[in-house]
Design an enzyme around this catalytic site. Structure first.
Site, PDB file in Angstrom:
ATOM      1  N   PRO A   1       0.350  -1.120   0.006  1.00 13.25           N
ATOM      2  CA  PRO A   1      -0.033   0.133   0.608  1.00 13.25           C
ATOM      3  C   PRO A   1       1.230   0.735  -0.169  1.00 13.25           C
ATOM      4  CG  PRO A   1       0.100  -1.134   2.452  1.00 13.25           C
ATOM      5  CD  PRO A   1       0.796  -2.218   1.296  1.00 13.25           C
TER       6      PRO A   1
ATOM      7  N   GLY B   1      -0.575  -2.697  -3.433  1.00 11.83           N
ATOM      8  CA  GLY B   1      -1.126  -3.213  -2.935  1.00 11.83           C
ATOM      9  C   GLY B   1      -1.219  -4.760  -2.880  1.00 11.83           C
TER      10      GLY B   1
ATOM     11  N   ASP C   1       2.254   1.909 -11.844  1.00  9.21           N
ATOM     12  CA  ASP C   1       1.350   3.066 -11.474  1.00  9.21           C
ATOM     13  C   ASP C   1       1.181   4.026 -10.488  1.00  9.21           C
ATOM     14  OD1 ASP C   1       0.049   1.544  -9.568  1.00  9.21           O
ATOM     15  OD2 ASP C   1      -1.561   0.109 -11.478  1.00  9.21           O
TER      16      ASP C   1
ATOM     17  N   MET D   1     -11.558   3.098  -3.195  1.00 12.32           N
ATOM     18  CA  MET D   1     -12.690   3.481  -3.696  1.00 12.32           C
ATOM     19  C   MET D   1     -13.764   4.157  -3.812  1.00 12.32           C
ATOM     20  SD  MET D   1     -11.083   1.528  -7.187  1.00 12.32           S
ATOM     21  CE  MET D   1     -11.954   0.131  -6.221  1.00 12.32           C
TER      22      MET D   1
ATOM     23  N   LYS E   1      -3.273   5.955 -14.369  1.00  4.73           N
ATOM     24  CA  LYS E   1      -4.628   5.995 -15.287  1.00  4.73           C
ATOM     25  C   LYS E   1      -5.167   8.031 -14.547  1.00  4.73           C
ATOM     26  CE  LYS E   1      -5.545   2.548 -13.996  1.00  4.73           C
ATOM     27  NZ  LYS E   1      -6.586   1.493 -13.004  1.00  4.73           N
TER      28      LYS E   1
HETATM   29  N1  SAH Z   1      -5.060  -3.240  -5.634  1.00  3.45           N
HETATM   30  C1  SAH Z   1      -4.754  -2.851  -4.204  1.00  3.45           C
HETATM   31  C2  SAH Z   1      -6.104  -1.707  -4.721  1.00  3.45           C
HETATM   32  C3  SAH Z   1      -6.528  -0.823  -5.671  1.00  3.45           C
HETATM   33  S1  SAH Z   1      -7.817   0.043  -5.817  1.00  3.45           S
HETATM   34  C4  SAH Z   1      -5.096  -3.100  -2.914  1.00  3.45           C
HETATM   35  O1  SAH Z   1      -4.931  -4.107  -2.929  1.00  3.45           O
HETATM   36  O2  SAH Z   1      -4.825  -2.519  -2.170  1.00  3.45           O
HETATM   37  C5  SAH Z   1      -7.755   1.639  -4.981  1.00  3.45           C
HETATM   38  C6  SAH Z   1      -8.116   2.329  -3.722  1.00  3.45           C
HETATM   39  O3  SAH Z   1      -7.953   1.232  -2.464  1.00  3.45           O
HETATM   40  C7  SAH Z   1      -7.600   3.394  -3.399  1.00  3.45           C
HETATM   41  O4  SAH Z   1      -8.740   4.604  -4.248  1.00  3.45           O
HETATM   42  C8  SAH Z   1      -8.055   3.571  -2.119  1.00  3.45           C
HETATM   43  O5  SAH Z   1      -9.225   3.131  -1.967  1.00  3.45           O
HETATM   44  C9  SAH Z   1      -7.205   2.203  -1.729  1.00  3.45           C
HETATM   45  N2  SAH Z   1      -5.812   2.397  -0.951  1.00  3.45           N
HETATM   46  C10 SAH Z   1      -4.829   1.617  -2.101  1.00  3.45           C
HETATM   47  N3  SAH Z   1      -3.495   2.160  -1.049  1.00  3.45           N
HETATM   48  C11 SAH Z   1      -3.938   3.070  -0.135  1.00  3.45           C
HETATM   49  C12 SAH Z   1      -3.056   3.529   0.976  1.00  3.45           C
HETATM   50  N4  SAH Z   1      -2.015   3.488   0.451  1.00  3.45           N
HETATM   51  N5  SAH Z   1      -3.626   4.592   1.710  1.00  3.45           N
HETATM   52  C13 SAH Z   1      -5.108   4.158   1.523  1.00  3.45           C
HETATM   53  N6  SAH Z   1      -5.970   3.838   0.657  1.00  3.45           N
HETATM   54  C14 SAH Z   1      -5.734   2.800  -0.367  1.00  3.45           C
END
Ligand code: SAH
Length: 480
Positions: free
Chosen positions: A232, A309, A255, A390, A277
């Site tokens: 994250p 993530g 990304d 999101m 994006k």
């Molecule tokens: N594949 C990623 C999620 C991608 S969708 C995962 O597994 O975490 C993108 C969303 O993930 C963002 O809109 C937000 O809601 C969340 N997100 C990802 N990284 C974050 C972070 N460091 N802090 C808070 N929300 C995060």
């Protein structure tokens, strides 16, 4: 170097151990594993040595060591002496020194013609570590580090490569060609296939590469793709496997959510392509990203696709994988720490807890046109900890949907911005005030919404200074 590191073949050769205790038994174990015929001279045996005896691994001479004893024995190739009696140790040392047989007196380097290293055993691959007798403990610590780095599957890998050696020799006549073949093969996904047990797939990769050499005169480097979860935000949350594959990539596609420190960990020569994006200058639709990945792999490149993530949690990883399958591009998916796990831990609360929540659900707050909507009725009744990805834009709908189906407006809710990064910000409020709280502040992406009683645990886990005034008030009101 104080010693010459060599590996000696002692298969079916007589070797001698003087002493029957635990240290002697450990040394005997090394002789046994190397296939020697092991004789032990000792008046009595400890349990470890009795184990070797009962398995027929050693021949035992029940006696104190005396020079006359060895007259009837074949001359040993190597001798190790591990007794508590220094007089015996010295006799053994001088006796065999005179016979020009190398001796090792345990723990006394001044009486050692050879020393035994700490060993990382991935036989047939063997790694030996020595500090030149200065610190066996340091050698063992180094061994522990290397044990972590080298998966156990390296035994199988080494066997398989050995089994193909002759085949490759037959197919590729010149030495440089063979070297290039092995260098290309042994740095790609092939290693991961063998190490993680997919022997058949590994053999298939080798057979195909060899077939290419036969039909086309050379093996065309096969491209491959690694879909890597980069975690994250905090670069330390990347996995070992992710890092290993990233460092063998020729091209890195990344990304917006991937930490710059992680991108920096790629090889210096690797090409880096931004495919985020949310950048108006480089807006690449998902189909184009997918196609780019396939095209690069078809050119023979090793492509690391870094995703924030976990690639399979709201990351479209499966869509990308599907296309790779269709185009027969080999790939590997490396899971990552998803935002829900990372953000909650860094914000100071768990996602499940015996007292508060028995389950957790990950929900997208942003739905694709035409997709079935979120079932707020089910969520509101579930008792789940809810994590909305999101979800900031749709917070008013989320709040309304849950309240409408009977959820308590006092249920705690957390907004976590920039989770796990240095600038992480956590705001705790209630479900009833969620949308208003978001409206009042400028929430910066990426942000995660969490709704659930489990957020209360934050008060117990964080020291009071880490809680904001409004949050302290919030908990005070709740428990009043
Ligand atoms: N594949 C990623 C999620 C991608 S969708 C995962 O597994 O975490 C993108 C969303 O993930 C963002 O809109 C937000 O809601 C969340 N997100 C990802 N990284 C974050 C972070 N460091 N802090 C808070 N929300 C995060």
């Amino acid at each position: 170097m104080d010693y010459l590191p060599i590996f000696i073949n002692i298969k079916n050769q007589p070797c001698l151990i003087v002493g029957g205790g635990a240290v002697a038994a450990r040394k005997a174990d090394l002789f046994i594993k190397s296939g020697a015929i092991v004789t032990v001279i000792a008046p009595k045996l400890g349990n470890e040595m009795k184990f070797h005896l009962s398995h027929g691994h050693i021949v035992w001479h029940m006696a104190e060591f005396e020079t006359e004893l060895i007259a009837e024995m074949p001359k040993p190739k190597l001798v190790i002496c591990a007794t508590d009696d220094q007089a015996v140790n010295l006799t053994v040392y001088h006796t065999f020194k005179a016979l020009e047989v190398p001796v090792n007196v345990a723990d006394q380097t001044e009486y050692c013609d050879f020393i035994l290293p700490a060993i990382i055993d991935r036989a047939p691959m063997t790694i030996a570590v020595s500090t030149g007798g200065r610190s066996p403990v340091l050698a063992r610590i180094m061994k522990a580090r290397l044990e972590m780095l080298i998966p156990h599957g390296f035994s199988r890998l080494t066997e398989l490569v050995g089994a193909y050696r002759q085949k490759v020799k037959d197919a590729i006549a010149d030495l440089d060609g063979r070297k290039a073949f092995w260098e290309a093969t042994l740095s790609g996904l092939f290693i991961d296939k063998v190490v993680h047990g997919s022997q058949q797939e590994a053999e298939h990769i080798l057979d195909e590469a060899l077939e290419q050499v036969k039909t086309q005169g050379q093996s065309i480097p096969q491209g491959e793709v690694y879909l890597i979860g980069a975690g994250p935000g905090d670069p330390d949350l990347m996995t070992f496997k992710g890092l290993r594959l990233l460092q063998q990539a020729d091209v890195v596609l990344y990304d917006r959510l991937v930490a710059p420190e992680i991108i920096d960990m790629a090889r210096r020569e690797a090409e880096r392509i931004y495919v985020g994006k949310k950048d108006k200058w480089h807006k690449l639709p998902q189909q184009d990203i997918n196609q780019l990945m396939v095209d690069l792999a078809k050119e023979g490149k090793r492509v690391a696709r870094l995703k924030g993530g976990d690639p399979y949690i709201f990351g479209r990883g499966a869509e990308e994988a599907e296309l790779l399958v269709k185009h027969k591009v080999p790939f590997e998916v490396v899971p990552g720490i998803t935002a829900a796990a990372g953000c909650s831990a860094y914000a100071g609360f768990p996602l499940t807890h015996r007292e508060f929540s028995q389950s957790v659900v990950l929900v997208t707050g942003h739905q694709q046109a035409g997709a079935k909507g979120v079932d707020y009725a089910r969520l509101a009744q579930s008792g789940d900890t809810m994590v909305f990805y999101m979800g900031i834009k749709n917070a008013p709908q989320i709040q309304a949907g849950l309240l409408e189906h009977g959820m308590n407006p006092n249920t705690p809710a957390a907004i976590i911005e920039n989770g796990t990064r240095a600038n992480q910000k956590t705001t705790v409020t209630t479900l009833g005030e969620l949308a208003m709280t978001i409206e009042k502040q400028t929430i910066k992406p990426p942000s995660l919404l969490v709704v659930g009683e489990v957020i209360r645990v934050r008060e117990r886990l964080l020291n009071p200074q880490a809680l904001s005034e409004s949050e302290k008030q919030f908990y005070a009101q709740e428990s009043a």
